[in-house]
Motif scaffolding. Structure first.
Motif, short mmCIF file in Angstrom:
data_model
loop_
_atom_site.label_atom_id
_atom_site.label_comp_id
_atom_site.label_asym_id
_atom_site.label_seq_id
_atom_site.Cartn_x
_atom_site.Cartn_y
_atom_site.Cartn_z
N LEU A 1 -95.21 15.42 69.16
CA LEU A 1 -95.62 16.21 68.39
C LEU A 1 -96.18 17.50 68.73
O LEU A 1 -96.12 18.40 68.13
N LEU B 1 -93.28 19.82 69.52
CA LEU B 1 -92.71 20.22 68.08
C LEU B 1 -93.74 21.39 67.50
O LEU B 1 -93.13 22.30 67.12
N ASP B 2 -94.93 20.99 67.70
CA ASP B 2 -95.98 22.12 67.08
C ASP B 2 -95.85 23.40 67.95
O ASP B 2 -95.82 24.52 67.27
N ILE C 1 -92.86 9.90 62.95
CA ILE C 1 -92.64 11.36 62.99
C ILE C 1 -91.53 11.88 62.12
O ILE C 1 -91.76 12.76 61.41
N LEU D 1 -91.97 14.26 58.79
CA LEU D 1 -91.47 15.38 58.80
C LEU D 1 -90.51 15.62 57.81
O LEU D 1 -90.66 16.81 57.03
N PRO E 1 -96.10 19.19 62.21
CA PRO E 1 -96.46 18.29 63.40
C PRO E 1 -98.21 18.45 63.61
O PRO E 1 -98.62 17.64 64.32
#
Length: 302
Positions: A20, A23-24, A49, A53, A59
């Motif tokens: 996460l 991804l952020d 996750i 999403l 994220p």
């Protein structure tokens, strides 16, 4: 050329936080990265996750959820340890706390509701007692919401996530299913196969795969005359890592570098899938990863 973009997310327990954060950071570098995804695939923690999403959560919201969820999902007590003889005759953790948190988050959302938002999903699990062609046996099961006679659009997101996250010895089986990691902890190839099965031209597919932090392991020695007791503690990690490597090899061979990228950084230290006391360390390790190659690939090919 039209593009069909797939995001694939590995399993790895609390190390989903690592995914996460990556991804952020990628969203900060490429703000429309996740908006462009057509198809989310995830195994175990990756399924939670991926489904989140697809539902529209960011994220950053996932990081908050996981930080709260970790202590609840991986909560244990001395009494529970005594009752299950320290996992000899029972799972390490109960799944009721995780289920309640997922219900609070997803409520009664179905896979079909995600498709109505324009997002396809694929979640691997393992059915312990299935019947196919009149034969009763266990088998892999890939839940998806593509239209068709085998669509699982009516299934609740909560149930699918729990089926894929029921890791043997960690959690009890859920509704007759166990963790999708026993099938494919890296669902990239399963997602690619599903896309091709749905008639998506191979030349249109772009696939971005993200791991939960690779923990290097090895067995020293050229000739190991071992039996069950020596191999037993090593077989599961060997199989899981081996299968992840197979999926990576297959996707890379089929799609080539311009349409496939795998972000699977090596962890600087070993963090177990239930080691919630190292959440802060996990966040710091994810912040330290060099994401420039991944961000550059997204900018050029996504």
């Amino acid at each position: 050329m039209a593009k069909f973009r797939i995001l694939s997310l590995d399993g790895g327990g609390i190390r989903g936080l690592f995914t996460l954060v990556l991804l952020d950071r990628l969203v900060q570098a490429q703000p429309d990265f996740l908006e462009k995804v057509h198809f989310f695939a995830g195994t175990s923690t990756g399924s939670i996750i991926a489904l989140g999403l697809a539902q529209g959560f960011t994220p950053a919201e996932g990081i908050t959820f996981y930080t709260q969820m970790g202590g609840a999902a991986f909560h244990d007590s001395l009494l529970d340890d005594l009752l299950d003889l320290f996992t000899l005759i029972g799972a390490e953790y109960r799944s009721d706390r995780l289920k309640q948190m997922l219900l609070d988050t997803f409520q009664q959302t179905t896979l079909g509701d995600l498709r109505a938002r324009g997002k396809y999903v694929l979640v691997p699990t393992f059915d312990l007692d299935a019947v196919k062609d009149g034969v009763r046996s266990w088998k892999p099961k890939f839940f998806h919401n593509f239209p068709g006679p085998d669509s699982d659009a009516a299934e609740r997101v909560v149930d699918v996530a729990l089926r894929s996250s029921a890791a043997p010895t960690f959690f009890p089986s859920y509704q007759g299913y166990v963790d999708g990691g026993v099938v494919t902890n890296n669902p990239s190839m399963a997602a690619l196969a599903q896309a091709l099965r749905e008639g998506i031209p191979q030349s249109d597919i772009c696939l971005f795969s993200v791991g939960t932090g690779f923990v290097p392991q090895f067995v020293e020695g050229a000739t190991l005359d071992w039996g069950f007791l020596q191999w037993a503690p090593r077989l599961l990690p060997i199989i899981l890592d081996g299968l992840m490597g197979v999926a990576d090899y297959q996707c890379r061979s089929i799609l080539q570098d311009a349409r496939y990228f795998r972000l699977a950084p090596v962890l600087a230290e070993k963090i177990d899938v239930d080691e919630v006391k190292k959440i802060d360390r996990l966040l710091a390790l994810a912040q330290a990863v060099d994401i420039a190659p991944a961000a550059d690939w997204l900018a050029r090919h996504w």
